[in-house]
Every structure is written in structure tokens, then in C-alpha cells.
Design a protein around this motif. Sequence first.
Motif, PDB file in Angstrom:
ATOM      1  N   GLY A  35      -8.431  -4.231   3.386  1.00 57.87           N
ATOM      2  CA  GLY A  35      -8.291  -3.815   1.995  1.00 57.87           C
ATOM      3  C   GLY A  35      -7.705  -2.431   1.821  1.00 57.87           C
ATOM      4  O   GLY A  35      -7.601  -1.951   0.696  1.00 57.87           O
ATOM      5  N   ASP A  36      -7.345  -1.743   2.925  1.00 58.55           N
ATOM      6  CA  ASP A  36      -6.723  -0.424   2.814  1.00 58.55           C
ATOM      7  C   ASP A  36      -5.233  -0.570   2.536  1.00 58.55           C
ATOM      8  O   ASP A  36      -4.605  -1.575   2.879  1.00 58.55           O
ATOM      9  N   TYR A  37      -4.662   0.509   1.949  1.00 60.60           N
ATOM     10  CA  TYR A  37      -3.239   0.475   1.602  1.00 60.60           C
ATOM     11  C   TYR A  37      -2.742   1.906   1.485  1.00 60.60           C
ATOM     12  O   TYR A  37      -3.457   2.784   0.999  1.00 60.60           O
ATOM     13  N   PHE A  38      -1.541   2.164   1.975  1.00 62.03           N
ATOM     14  CA  PHE A  38      -0.901   3.448   1.714  1.00 62.03           C
ATOM     15  C   PHE A  38       0.564   3.195   1.421  1.00 62.03           C
ATOM     16  O   PHE A  38       1.127   2.166   1.794  1.00 62.03           O
ATOM     17  N   ASP A  39       1.175   4.153   0.735  1.00 62.10           N
ATOM     18  CA  ASP A  39       2.568   3.988   0.352  1.00 62.10           C
ATOM     19  C   ASP A  39       3.177   5.365   0.131  1.00 62.10           C
ATOM     20  O   ASP A  39       2.473   6.306  -0.268  1.00 62.10           O
ATOM     21  N   TYR A  40       4.458   5.497   0.427  1.00 64.32           N
ATOM     22  CA  TYR A  40       5.209   6.664   0.009  1.00 64.32           C
ATOM     23  C   TYR A  40       6.624   6.239  -0.311  1.00 64.32           C
ATOM     24  O   TYR A  40       7.238   5.451   0.383  1.00 64.32           O
ATOM     25  N   LEU A  41       7.123   6.742  -1.422  1.00 63.84           N
ATOM     26  CA  LEU A  41       8.429   6.340  -1.904  1.00 63.84           C
ATOM     27  C   LEU A  41       8.969   7.398  -2.846  1.00 63.84           C
ATOM     28  O   LEU A  41       8.220   8.247  -3.345  1.00 63.84           O
ATOM     29  N   ILE A  42      10.269   7.378  -3.061  1.00 64.56           N
ATOM     30  CA  ILE A  42      10.897   8.234  -4.052  1.00 64.56           C
ATOM     31  C   ILE A  42      10.894   7.463  -5.369  1.00 64.56           C
ATOM     32  O   ILE A  42      11.511   6.412  -5.488  1.00 64.56           O
ATOM     33  N   GLY A  43      10.166   8.005  -6.367  1.00 68.82           N
ATOM     34  CA  GLY A  43      10.033   7.307  -7.637  1.00 68.82           C
ATOM     35  C   GLY A  43      11.218   7.522  -8.548  1.00 68.82           C
ATOM     36  O   GLY A  43      12.199   8.208  -8.217  1.00 68.82           O
TER      37      GLY A  43
END
Length: 598
Positions: free
Chosen positions: A396-404
Motif C-alpha cells: 500500500g506504499d507509494y511515492f512519486d516525483y514529477l514535473i507538474g
Amino acid sequence: MRFSLSSKILTLVMVVLAILLAVSMIFIRSRVQQEVEERLEQELSASRRVLLEVQGSRLERLALLARSSAEAPRFKATIDEGDPATVLDTGRDELAIVKADLLLVTDGGGRELARLIPEALPVSDVAAIPVVASALAGTGAQDIWRVGTRLFQVASSPVAFGDEISGTLTLGKEVADEVAQDIHRLTGTDVVFFAARRPVASSLDAVSRNRVHSELERRGWIDRRGEVSAELAIGGHRYRIRLLDLEDRSGNVVGRCLLQRSLDRALEYLRQLESSLIRAASAVALLGLLLASLLSRRLTRPVAALMVSTRQVQEGNYDEPVEISSSDEIGELAARFDEMRSSLKDHIEQLKTAERMKRDMELAREIQMGMLPSSAPSVPGLELAGCCVPANDVGGDYFDYLIGSRERLELIIADVSGHSTAAALMMAMARLALRSEIDRGCTPGESLAAANRLLFQDLAEGSMFVSVFHCSFAAETRELTYACAGHNPPLLLRASTGQFETLSADGILLGILEEPEFEEATTRLEPGDMLCLYTDGIVEEVDRDEEEFGEKRLEQILKDRVDETPARIAEAVMEAVRGHAAGRELEDDITLIVLKMS
């Protein structure tokens, strides 16, 4: 020559036993072979579902890329100018960025502005192409095209200024060997795609692919329309196959897909069973020769019972035990036969259950891991790395990185309660909701509030909740804006003081209240500062003495390795947590993001 009664009984018993065991072997072999063939058919059906799911997943990702590219300001401005040469140059750049193989751009009237297509399209009026027509109507669409002798999955998106459609963008990716190999890896089924009567993508080696192609050509099945299910002999081996149509949005067949599984490999267990039955039959014959003269009268009753049980197995009834209470060799034989019956039943059930569960969990883990970012975006002045290790097959863990859409670096870390399949599904929904709000230009607090509104009903019905920390970083000003939904406050190690700060902001878990408020806070990152976002699985992991890993251990690792890269730091934290668990399975998912200012 006269025979004694014992000899006659012995002969009769041996004949009966020989017939009984022979019939048993025939029926058991027939039954097991039927079970194996049914399982192969079920596996081919499951492979077909996986094929559709993989195609759907690839089309969804392609649609997201098309929509993202169509909404890019530079691309929209190029469409608005309407210069085909400029559109072609911009399209070529966009094609390289998204790693697509096909591009088609039109203006708002359906006039072609640019195309990057390996071969000529089968139609001259691009506006009449269904996915382009759908995009001109304001709705994105996906399809599969045959361009020459190649297959492409395509997705179209409108290019809009407000409510006005100024053009369309169509991106495509070729159906290549990697698609067939992905399906083979998930299901164990061999896959071959055909277009224009030629194999265009395959999980087989070249020799096997050519043999399959030649056999299908010989039988005339490549040109036949509709599904074909059959048994084939290729290169001295037997296979069960499914041959399926690949249709575009208009229902036209643009290609064929072969699903193939080895029948010989599946029947290996049957050959082992036959060998075991032959050995058992030999043992029974020897026992009968030695004891029939003394136990002829006692043999009749147990053998009859054994015959009844054997018939039940022959009929597919594996539940009734052999009812023989004798303590002599016949009783022992009955016990061994009963063990064989029970083992046969258990093995067949275990084969079905284990294969199905393994296939489902491997597919679920593959899909979930594919949702996590494979690499960090390039932002001047900082280094970034993240990792996630589920406690079970899925988590159930989640991480994200992105240019919005605001040209800021967006960092997200989240933890859904529990680490089961339900938690993994909810994680996927949370990811989609948060990414959608970031694409709309929402700030961290706004994105959490919007995500809560979208997920509240599902979370409440499932008695689940989600903790989230979302921060947004502006590279030009080094300003970090953040909001928190009940998540562990990240650790900020200041280079100027060598001390930690925690980034705290008021906010409750998603799924608790229907309309909560989320405080936004701001800080400034200076050169040399290091930020660590993490989930509670790291600090709450316990050792054999039930002592938690704790925040202090985490801080010490960050301090000791402050001069290393974020990737090395993240790896060190993961190794320390596993070492603290002392070889036991993790109790919770562990996830973290490490950011360093240069």
C-alpha cells in the motif's frame, strides 16, 4: 494337468488384479490427461485476458503521453501558428521525449500538418481516421493500426485552447518483440503477432517462430478470420494454441495473435504417474503370488472393496477412502492406494491453485511496480532518488516525483492502511487522483483536498485511510511548499547547522472526514540541505526483541552518509532496516525519497 483350488483362486486373483490395475491406469491416465488439457485451455484463456490487459495498459499509458504532449504550451503554440515545418520539428522533438514510434498532427479542421510514420497510411483523408475524428470531436481515443507490414498501438488527443479544438496529436508505439515477451513473462505462454501474413513480434526464437509461421501458413489459418483453438505438432512437439483476431475500432481485422503452450511439457506429470502405477502393479502382483495360496478366502472381500474405490477414482471421485480394515498385505496395498488417491487429488488441486495464484500475484506486482517512477526528473541544483519495498507481493506504499503543470518539482509519498491487494488497488486510485490534480495545477493543499473528495466514499466503505505528504519545489527560488495528510513529517537536515528540522503541517488522514482542510507551509532549501520523506514502515520495523528501528537510527544514517548520493543513502537505509528485522519478513511496506541540494 489338474490345478488345485488355491491355484485356481491364485490365477483368478492375479487376472482380476491385472485387469483392475490396467483399467485403473487407463481411466486415471484418461482422467489426468483430460485435467491437463482443461488446465491448458484455462491457461490459454487466462493468457488471453492478460493479453487484453497488457494491451489496455499500454494504450492507457500512450493516451496519457498523448494528452500530456497535447497540453504542452510549446506544442500548443506551434499548432496555433500552423506552420507544417515548425510543427514537424516540434513533433520530432516530442516523439524523442516520449519514446514513441509514430506521430500524426492535424489542425482543427482535420488538415494534416505533420507526420512521422514509417510507411504510408492506408487512407488519404486523415480526418476520416476514427481516432483522429474522435480527437477533433474533443475526445481522446485509442486504436491499433496496421501500417504496411507493421502493427502500432496509437492514441489521439485533442489540442485545445479553452473549448476550441485547434488540432489533434496522435502518438503510436510499435507492437514489437518486447510486448510478446512481457506477456510470456507474465503467463508462461508463447506469443506471436502477425500482420500482413508475416510475424511482426514474438516471444520465440527465430527458428521456432519460423516453424510456427510455416505450419499456420500450410493450414491456411493466418488468413482465416475468427478464433482458432487446436492442437498442433511442430518440430516434433505438441502444442495447444489459440489464434485470435486483432481488430481496430472499426472492426477491421488488422492482424492475428497466436497464444501457444506446450502439451508435452504439461503431460510430463502423466508419464511420471504411469511409471508409479506400473511399479505399484508389480508390487501387487508379487504380493499376490506369495500370499494367495494361504489367503485366498480372505482376498475376495478386500479386493472387492479395492475395486469399488478404484472405480470411484476412475469416475473422478477422489473423496471416498478405501474402506479395508485388514492388517495384512492387502490392507497395506489399500492404504498405499488410498495415499495415491489422496496425493493425486491434492496435487491436481495444488497445481490449479498455485498456478493461478502465482500468475495473479506476479501480474499484480508487475503492474504496481510499473506505477512507480523509474527515474528521477532532471532539476538543476538538486539530486533525487526514491525506492519502495512491499512487505508482501503487493503493498500500500507509494511515492512519486514529477514535473507538474506549474513547472515545479512535485514530490509525493503515501501509505494506504494495510499491505494487501486491496491496499495496492487503493494506492493506484490515490496515485491517479493526485497526479490528476497536479496536472490541473493544484497546490499541495488543494491536491490533498481534491484527492480526499475523490476517494472518500471508497475509503469509508473499505474502512481504509491514506496518509500523504505532498511538497512542491520551485528550482528558481528554492522555495518548498508542502501539505500533510496525517503522514510522518519528513526530516530536513540543514547544512548550515547540521541539525534536523521536521516539516509539519496540520492535516488529517484521507478518508476520515469528508471535507477536511489542509494547511500549507513553506520553507527554503539552501545549498547542502538534505530532505528525507519516508513511511512509518521504516521507523516502526521491529527486531527480535520487539524494539523499533526508530527515527533516531534513521537520522544517524542520514548524518553519517550526508556526503553520498541520494541513491546510496536510500540503499543504506533499506539495508539497515532489513538488518534490524534480522532476517524476518518485513512487517510493513518501506518507502522513502531522498533529496539533496547541491
